[in-house]
Design a protein around this motif. Structure first.
Motif, PDB file in Angstrom:
ATOM      1  N   TYR A 159       0.829  -1.199   0.000  1.00 49.02           N
ATOM      2  CA  TYR A 159       0.000   0.000   0.000  1.00 49.02           C
ATOM      3  C   TYR A 159       0.866   1.251   0.000  1.00 49.02           C
ATOM      4  CZ  TYR A 159      -3.971   3.009   0.869  1.00 49.02           C
ATOM      5  OH  TYR A 159      -4.950   3.979   0.742  1.00 49.02           O
ATOM      6  N   ASP A 160       0.521   2.186  -0.876  1.00 50.66           N
ATOM      7  CA  ASP A 160       1.228   3.457  -0.991  1.00 50.66           C
ATOM      8  C   ASP A 160       0.304   4.572  -0.498  1.00 50.66           C
ATOM      9  OD1 ASP A 160       2.644   5.707  -1.633  1.00 50.66           O
ATOM     10  OD2 ASP A 160       2.829   5.271  -3.777  1.00 50.66           O
ATOM     11  N   LEU A 161       0.634   5.162   0.644  1.00 52.63           N
ATOM     12  CA  LEU A 161      -0.208   6.209   1.212  1.00 52.63           C
ATOM     13  C   LEU A 161      -0.227   7.473   0.357  1.00 52.63           C
ATOM     14  CD1 LEU A 161       0.546   5.890   5.029  1.00 52.63           C
ATOM     15  CD2 LEU A 161      -1.547   5.274   3.836  1.00 52.63           C
ATOM     16  N   ASN A 162       0.680   7.574  -0.615  1.00 50.25           N
ATOM     17  CA  ASN A 162       0.658   8.707  -1.533  1.00 50.25           C
ATOM     18  C   ASN A 162      -0.363   8.523  -2.648  1.00 50.25           C
ATOM     19  OD1 ASN A 162       2.790  10.212  -0.279  1.00 50.25           O
ATOM     20  ND2 ASN A 162       4.261   8.764  -1.172  1.00 50.25           N
ATOM     21  N   GLN A 163      -0.873   7.303  -2.779  1.00 50.88           N
ATOM     22  CA  GLN A 163      -1.939   7.007  -3.739  1.00 50.88           C
ATOM     23  C   GLN A 163      -3.022   6.227  -3.002  1.00 50.88           C
ATOM     24  OE1 GLN A 163       0.453   4.951  -6.755  1.00 50.88           O
ATOM     25  NE2 GLN A 163       0.381   6.795  -8.031  1.00 50.88           N
ATOM     26  N   PRO A 164      -3.757   6.932  -2.147  1.00 48.24           N
ATOM     27  CA  PRO A 164      -4.620   6.236  -1.190  1.00 48.24           C
ATOM     28  C   PRO A 164      -5.967   5.758  -1.715  1.00 48.24           C
ATOM     29  CG  PRO A 164      -4.775   8.595  -0.860  1.00 48.24           C
ATOM     30  CD  PRO A 164      -3.742   8.392  -1.931  1.00 48.24           C
TER      31      PRO A 164
END
Length: 220
Positions: A84-89
């Motif tokens: 999971y990438d929190l910059n692409q939530p």
């Protein structure tokens, strides 16, 4: 393999709970619990089926837990690993869980993502949901993951939607001005709100919104 025994207290009596991985022999009971836990207007097509449960225990048994009281299953929680990438939530429940089939489970993922939690209405005074969530927190630590993550339904929003936007409702629940059966429960479990996600899941009570909530591994 995960198994934990714990004593709970209700009406000045001790009750023994056992949290463990669920297995194929549990499927019939788990399907019954789903129906009890998510009555209409929750969409029937979002309830578990045998194929999904088989995927849960074959693809990621560590993320499939149930809780027993006196030998009777009273609830379950299911999860998978994702990168999971929190910059692409932004995501939907269907996308991140493969529509509950968890076929996108990534054994090298950095995040334990909660697919579903359900507790029999008859057992909800025992705080079994919190016990199951704690089991997943322990799994995060055991697997050295960065976080637990999941989208929280906001079923109480349906009664406030004529006065508040989804964001206003979420803010008031987080501040303690309003109570929501799911969001408030997760706050008590130690989850931290990150952001509101629109069009997360078909859910009339939540206006299809979900509040993304996190638990970070405190050892990383």
């Amino acid at each position: 393999m995960y198994i934990k025994e714990q004593y709970l207290y209700m009406n000045n009596q001790t009750i023994k709970a056992v949290v463990r991985n669920y297995e194929q022999n549990d499927f019939a009971e788990l399907l019954t619990i789903q129906k009890e836990s998510f009555p209409p207007p929750f969409p029937k097509e979002l309830l578990w089926n045998d194929k999904q449960l088989h995927n849960h225990i074959s693809l990621f048994p560590d993320g499939a837990l149930c809780v027993e009281i006196d030998g009777v299953i009273a609830g379950s929680i299911t999860s998978l690993l994702v990168n999971y990438d929190l910059n692409q939530p932004m995501h939907t429940w269907e996308e991140i869980t493969s529509n509950g089939n968890i076929t996108n489970h990534d054994q090298n993922g950095n995040t334990l993502y909660v697919v579903d939690i359900c507790i029999r209405p008859s057992h909800r005074k025992l705080n079994l949901g919190k016990l199951l969530m704690q089991g997943l927190y322990e799994t995060v630590v055991h697997l050295k993951l960065e976080r637990l993550l999941g989208g929280s339904r906001m079923p109480g929003f349906s009664q406030a939607s004529h006065l508040l936007s989804p964001q206003q409702y979420a803010d008031k629940v987080i501040s303690g001005e309003l109570y929501d059966p799911v969001v408030s429960f997760l706050l008590r479990c130690g989850r931290t709100p990150l952001m509101l996600i629109p069009n997360y899941i078909e859910d009339e009570e939540s206006s299809n919104h979900a509040l993304l909530m996190e638990w970070k591994n405190p050892f990383l």
